[in-house]
Design a protein around this motif. Structure first.
Motif, PDB file in Angstrom:
ATOM      1  N   ILE A  46     -98.870  -0.902 -51.647  1.00  0.00           N
ATOM      2  CA  ILE A  46     -99.636   0.298 -51.335  1.00  0.00           C
ATOM      3  C   ILE A  46    -100.916   0.007 -50.538  1.00  0.00           C
ATOM      4  CG2 ILE A  46    -100.974   0.362 -53.477  1.00  0.00           C
ATOM      5  CD1 ILE A  46    -100.396   3.447 -53.437  1.00  0.00           C
ATOM      6  N   THR A  47    -101.481  -1.186 -50.688  1.00  0.00           N
ATOM      7  CA  THR A  47    -102.715  -1.498 -49.963  1.00  0.00           C
ATOM      8  C   THR A  47    -102.463  -2.317 -48.698  1.00  0.00           C
ATOM      9  OG1 THR A  47    -103.094  -3.487 -51.279  1.00  0.00           O
ATOM     10  CG2 THR A  47    -104.094  -1.441 -52.071  1.00  0.00           C
ATOM     11  N   ALA A  48    -101.209  -2.518 -48.354  1.00  0.00           N
ATOM     12  CA  ALA A  48    -100.867  -3.269 -47.138  1.00  0.00           C
ATOM     13  C   ALA A  48    -100.413  -2.288 -46.056  1.00  0.00           C
ATOM     14  CB  ALA A  48     -99.762  -4.271 -47.427  1.00  0.00           C
ATOM     15  N   SER A  49    -100.510  -2.719 -44.817  1.00  0.00           N
ATOM     16  CA  SER A  49    -100.013  -1.888 -43.729  1.00  0.00           C
ATOM     17  C   SER A  49     -99.455  -2.774 -42.631  1.00  0.00           C
ATOM     18  CB  SER A  49    -101.126  -0.999 -43.172  1.00  0.00           C
ATOM     19  OG  SER A  49    -102.137  -1.792 -42.597  1.00  0.00           O
ATOM     20  N   VAL A  50     -98.674  -2.162 -41.767  1.00  0.00           N
ATOM     21  CA  VAL A  50     -98.123  -2.854 -40.605  1.00  0.00           C
ATOM     22  C   VAL A  50     -98.769  -2.239 -39.380  1.00  0.00           C
ATOM     23  CG1 VAL A  50     -96.033  -3.340 -39.282  1.00  0.00           C
ATOM     24  CG2 VAL A  50     -95.926  -3.283 -41.783  1.00  0.00           C
ATOM     25  N   PHE A  51     -99.378  -3.078 -38.571  1.00  0.00           N
ATOM     26  CA  PHE A  51    -100.052  -2.655 -37.345  1.00  0.00           C
ATOM     27  C   PHE A  51     -99.220  -3.187 -36.185  1.00  0.00           C
ATOM     28  CE2 PHE A  51    -103.098  -3.631 -33.938  1.00  0.00           C
ATOM     29  CZ  PHE A  51    -103.647  -2.376 -33.751  1.00  0.00           C
ATOM     30  N   ILE A  52     -98.727  -2.297 -35.353  1.00  0.00           N
ATOM     31  CA  ILE A  52     -97.866  -2.702 -34.241  1.00  0.00           C
ATOM     32  C   ILE A  52     -98.644  -2.563 -32.944  1.00  0.00           C
ATOM     33  CG2 ILE A  52     -95.745  -2.223 -32.987  1.00  0.00           C
ATOM     34  CD1 ILE A  52     -94.659  -1.095 -35.657  1.00  0.00           C
ATOM     35  N   ASN A  53     -98.627  -3.640 -32.157  1.00  0.00           N
ATOM     36  CA  ASN A  53     -99.325  -3.648 -30.884  1.00  0.00           C
ATOM     37  C   ASN A  53     -98.544  -4.543 -29.928  1.00  0.00           C
ATOM     38  OD1 ASN A  53    -101.265  -3.154 -28.996  1.00  0.00           O
ATOM     39  ND2 ASN A  53    -102.792  -4.505 -29.885  1.00  0.00           N
ATOM     40  N   ASP A  54     -98.540  -4.198 -28.664  1.00  0.00           N
ATOM     41  CA  ASP A  54     -97.912  -5.063 -27.663  1.00  0.00           C
ATOM     42  C   ASP A  54     -98.726  -6.329 -27.523  1.00  0.00           C
ATOM     43  OD1 ASP A  54     -95.848  -3.329 -27.042  1.00  0.00           O
ATOM     44  OD2 ASP A  54     -97.044  -2.262 -25.561  1.00  0.00           O
ATOM     45  N   HIS A  55     -98.067  -7.453 -27.578  1.00  0.00           N
ATOM     46  CA  HIS A  55     -98.746  -8.741 -27.430  1.00  0.00           C
ATOM     47  C   HIS A  55     -98.693  -9.130 -25.954  1.00  0.00           C
ATOM     48  CE1 HIS A  55    -100.345 -12.624 -28.405  1.00  0.00           C
ATOM     49  NE2 HIS A  55     -99.311 -13.210 -27.835  1.00  0.00           N
ATOM     50  N   GLU A  56     -99.768  -8.907 -25.272  1.00  0.00           N
ATOM     51  CA  GLU A  56     -99.865  -9.218 -23.847  1.00  0.00           C
ATOM     52  C   GLU A  56    -100.759 -10.418 -23.650  1.00  0.00           C
ATOM     53  OE1 GLU A  56     -98.355  -7.846 -21.264  1.00  0.00           O
ATOM     54  OE2 GLU A  56     -97.305  -6.326 -22.433  1.00  0.00           O
ATOM     55  N   LEU A  57    -100.214 -11.495 -23.161  1.00  0.00           N
ATOM     56  CA  LEU A  57    -101.001 -12.699 -22.937  1.00  0.00           C
ATOM     57  C   LEU A  57    -102.134 -12.467 -21.930  1.00  0.00           C
ATOM     58  CD1 LEU A  57     -98.197 -15.414 -22.889  1.00  0.00           C
ATOM     59  CD2 LEU A  57     -99.770 -14.864 -24.734  1.00  0.00           C
TER      60      LEU A  57
END
Length: 60
Positions: A46-57
């Motif tokens: 409940i206290t965790a989350s998934v953060f999605i972002n494009d990994h651009e070098l």
């Protein structure tokens, strides 16, 4: 329909942290043998989350 499930357990050194799990997810996809479909990444606490972002070098 083929499916595959894998649980990852993470330990972090502090109360709050960002952990890049991209390679772990890619490894699970490779292990699964699934050639096409969807990947569900879900934080099961409940206290965790998934953060999605494009990994651009080029952005580093």
């Amino acid at each position: 329909m083929k499916s595959y499930r894998k649980e990852l357990t993470l330990s972090v050194p502090s109360r709050r942290a960002y952990v890049n799990i991209t390679q772990d997810v890619q490894k699970a996809i490779t292990e699964s043998g699934v050639q096409e479909g969807l990947v569900l990444v879900n934080a099961m606490h409940i206290t965790a989350s998934v953060f999605i972002n494009d990994h651009e070098l080029s952005l580093s």
